[in-house]
Write a protein that holds these residues in place. Sequence first.
Motif, PDB file in Angstrom:
ATOM      1  N   ILE A  99       0.834  -1.203   0.000  1.00  0.00           N
ATOM      2  CA  ILE A  99       0.000   0.000   0.000  1.00  0.00           C
ATOM      3  C   ILE A  99       0.868   1.252   0.000  1.00  0.00           C
ATOM      4  O   ILE A  99       0.565   2.240  -0.696  1.00  0.00           O
ATOM      5  N   THR A 100       1.958   1.231   0.771  1.00  0.00           N
ATOM      6  CA  THR A 100       2.839   2.399   0.850  1.00  0.00           C
ATOM      7  C   THR A 100       3.515   2.660  -0.486  1.00  0.00           C
ATOM      8  O   THR A 100       3.560   3.802  -0.971  1.00  0.00           O
ATOM      9  N   LYS A 101       4.053   1.625  -1.120  1.00  0.00           N
ATOM     10  CA  LYS A 101       4.744   1.811  -2.393  1.00  0.00           C
ATOM     11  C   LYS A 101       3.786   2.194  -3.517  1.00  0.00           C
ATOM     12  O   LYS A 101       4.201   2.840  -4.487  1.00  0.00           O
ATOM     13  N   ALA A 102       2.520   1.821  -3.393  1.00  0.00           N
ATOM     14  CA  ALA A 102       1.526   2.213  -4.396  1.00  0.00           C
ATOM     15  C   ALA A 102       0.999   3.624  -4.172  1.00  0.00           C
ATOM     16  O   ALA A 102       0.190   4.114  -4.967  1.00  0.00           O
ATOM     17  N   GLY A 103       1.451   4.276  -3.108  1.00  0.00           N
ATOM     18  CA  GLY A 103       1.014   5.640  -2.835  1.00  0.00           C
ATOM     19  C   GLY A 103      -0.354   5.730  -2.207  1.00  0.00           C
ATOM     20  O   GLY A 103      -0.973   6.805  -2.212  1.00  0.00           O
ATOM     21  N   ASP A 104      -0.857   4.619  -1.664  1.00  0.00           N
ATOM     22  CA  ASP A 104      -2.197   4.591  -1.090  1.00  0.00           C
ATOM     23  C   ASP A 104      -2.189   4.582   0.424  1.00  0.00           C
ATOM     24  O   ASP A 104      -3.237   4.326   1.046  1.00  0.00           O
ATOM     25  N   ASN A 105      -1.054   4.823   1.036  1.00  0.00           N
ATOM     26  CA  ASN A 105      -0.986   4.806   2.486  1.00  0.00           C
ATOM     27  C   ASN A 105      -1.853   5.936   3.065  1.00  0.00           C
ATOM     28  O   ASN A 105      -1.750   7.091   2.660  1.00  0.00           O
ATOM     29  N   GLY A 106      -2.705   5.609   4.009  1.00  0.00           N
ATOM     30  CA  GLY A 106      -3.603   6.592   4.608  1.00  0.00           C
ATOM     31  C   GLY A 106      -4.963   6.666   3.960  1.00  0.00           C
ATOM     32  O   GLY A 106      -5.874   7.311   4.492  1.00  0.00           O
ATOM     33  N   ARG A 107      -5.146   6.020   2.815  1.00  0.00           N
ATOM     34  CA  ARG A 107      -6.450   6.044   2.134  1.00  0.00           C
ATOM     35  C   ARG A 107      -7.297   4.847   2.591  1.00  0.00           C
ATOM     36  O   ARG A 107      -6.782   3.853   3.107  1.00  0.00           O
ATOM     37  N   THR A 108      -8.579   4.961   2.380  1.00  0.00           N
ATOM     38  CA  THR A 108      -9.519   3.909   2.759  1.00  0.00           C
ATOM     39  C   THR A 108     -10.497   3.674   1.617  1.00  0.00           C
ATOM     40  O   THR A 108     -10.553   4.452   0.652  1.00  0.00           O
ATOM     41  N   SER A 109     -11.255   2.601   1.732  1.00  0.00           N
ATOM     42  CA  SER A 109     -12.330   2.364   0.780  1.00  0.00           C
ATOM     43  C   SER A 109     -13.426   3.395   0.983  1.00  0.00           C
ATOM     44  O   SER A 109     -13.516   4.040   2.036  1.00  0.00           O
ATOM     45  N   LYS A 354      -8.022  -4.855   2.610  1.00  0.00           N
ATOM     46  CA  LYS A 354      -8.988  -5.783   3.211  1.00  0.00           C
ATOM     47  C   LYS A 354      -8.278  -6.811   4.090  1.00  0.00           C
ATOM     48  O   LYS A 354      -8.797  -7.204   5.145  1.00  0.00           O
ATOM     49  N   SER A 355      -7.089  -7.239   3.687  1.00  0.00           N
ATOM     50  CA  SER A 355      -6.362  -8.262   4.440  1.00  0.00           C
ATOM     51  C   SER A 355      -5.881  -7.758   5.790  1.00  0.00           C
ATOM     52  O   SER A 355      -5.667  -8.549   6.704  1.00  0.00           O
ATOM     53  N   ILE A 356      -5.691  -6.461   5.923  1.00  0.00           N
ATOM     54  CA  ILE A 356      -5.236  -5.915   7.210  1.00  0.00           C
ATOM     55  C   ILE A 356      -6.393  -5.320   7.991  1.00  0.00           C
ATOM     56  O   ILE A 356      -6.211  -4.425   8.825  1.00  0.00           O
ATOM     57  N   GLY A 357      -7.611  -5.806   7.713  1.00  0.00           N
ATOM     58  CA  GLY A 357      -8.748  -5.427   8.535  1.00  0.00           C
ATOM     59  C   GLY A 357      -9.498  -4.203   8.084  1.00  0.00           C
ATOM     60  O   GLY A 357     -10.152  -3.539   8.900  1.00  0.00           O
ATOM     61  N   ASN A 358      -9.423  -3.855   6.784  1.00  0.00           N
ATOM     62  CA  ASN A 358     -10.145  -2.697   6.248  1.00  0.00           C
ATOM     63  C   ASN A 358      -9.840  -1.416   7.027  1.00  0.00           C
ATOM     64  O   ASN A 358     -10.733  -0.626   7.346  1.00  0.00           O
ATOM     65  N   GLY A 359      -8.559  -1.225   7.324  1.00  0.00           N
ATOM     66  CA  GLY A 359      -8.149  -0.010   7.997  1.00  0.00           C
ATOM     67  C   GLY A 359      -8.260  -0.047   9.509  1.00  0.00           C
ATOM     68  O   GLY A 359      -7.949   0.942  10.171  1.00  0.00           O
ATOM     69  N   ARG A 360      -8.689  -1.170  10.050  1.00  0.00           N
ATOM     70  CA  ARG A 360      -8.830  -1.268  11.504  1.00  0.00           C
ATOM     71  C   ARG A 360      -7.474  -1.280  12.184  1.00  0.00           C
ATOM     72  O   ARG A 360      -7.332  -0.792  13.310  1.00  0.00           O
TER      73      ARG A 360
END
Length: 514
Positions: A99-109, A354-360
Amino acid sequence: MLETIKEIFAASPVMAWSVVSVMFAMLVMAALWDKVAWWWLNTWMSFPLVGRISRLSKDLNRDSADNTWFKAEKALSRDYKKFIRIQNEHDFNEKIDYITKAGDNGRTSTPTWIFLLTALLVFVEAMGFSYVLAGWTIPGASESTQQYGALGIAFLISVILFAFTHFAGHELYKSNKIKHARREWAEDGRKHKFTTGTVPLARKQSIDDGQPNYTQLANRVGTHESYMITIATVVIVLIVAAGATYVRGQVLEKTLHQTVVGGQNQAEIGLSLNDDGLDMTVKGTDNPIMPDADLAQNQATKDKAMMDEINIDRHGGWGTFIILAFIFMFLQILGGLFGYRWGFAGSDSKAAFKSIGNGRYSTYADVRERYNEVADAAQAKLEALQQKLMERNADIGTEGMHTKNTFWKFMEMTRQEEARDRENQDKHTDRKSNKPDGVSIPASQEAITSPLTVDQALQQLDSLQDKDDKRSYIKSLPPSMQTEVKNALMLAKAEAEKASATQTQLDDELDKLL
């Protein structure tokens, strides 16, 4: 449709509001399903008489795979295991790294309430001009049919607009990421490759650690910008906005035209009555019939007042339609902003999220904390079940039975089983991967490429059900392994026959004594 809803609320307000309350509760449950499911499990587990523990405590049978466990104990533990994601710290960090390398760190669904809000706003706006469209799309239909048609048209328009605006916003976000990555690549002098190949979530994320950030992002997001959905969305929104405004304007002009025609008909009726020589005066009064010139002037005054009123209605109507068109455009822009604000650019970022708990969980410490929370609750329920099992055994049981099993022991046993299963799958994959492309390797040679121990061969043999399959498997082993397996089978058979003979002799002796 609205009249029907009003009639339902007026006829039976209690039932109508009950339906609305149930629907609202269902939406809340869908949005908070994880918390609702967890609350319900703990509530139903300890429910008196018919609860899960009460029913499981009636089963005193031992587990067939491991007689140190009761079936009831494993059943309860499995219920709580569903709320635990078994993953080690390395797997968790791999998802975070992607997620970090894809630039999506901090984003959610996209939150559920955002979906509902956007859909509701678009639907309400679509309802505003769907009634106008229904009159033209279903000409000659009854008022009730047109209302249902308007509802259907509003649903179709809202679904199309909602989908296009959401995907357009997501497309803009993804393309913006690629655009910034290309800019960084250009500013870096294009010293490195812009991409070294796609890196899916299934591969080790450390494979491109030595590459620049823009290369890592391109490996997971893509290399080319795209605005096809955005352009299509703009075209569709403009067509719908212009078309709806035009149709509304035509309906307004039609209404104003009918007003003018109705006024003229009334005037002609009045003049025709006078032309027929009808005396409209009241006898015995001094009210003479007005001259034609006065009647014409009076009618001209009325016509001017009516035209002024029509012009006011026309300007007010068109002004309202223009404002509605701007509101419609704003709602579509808002839908695009929602799509831009939430969602992921990486191809597998959603799966990783989703694998890490949907941001939980933001760190692995959060995962451990959640694990301990579930494990403590499960252990408390397991102890309550074990107490009931002991009490029931004391009442109707025939053997002394004790259990000291814990939920942590169950989870450890589960991990070991899954580890063995993954090990077998990896060995099978390794054997298959050693085959050259387009070449069929005999089973005997395939077995040589991945040496097995006698115990592993016997374990694989036990997993086969058909005797012919077992025979084929033994023949596929190397000659030395075949000999060892046959000796092991002969030894096992001899021990089984010896045990059977010993048991038969013991039974005969007991029969004589008893």
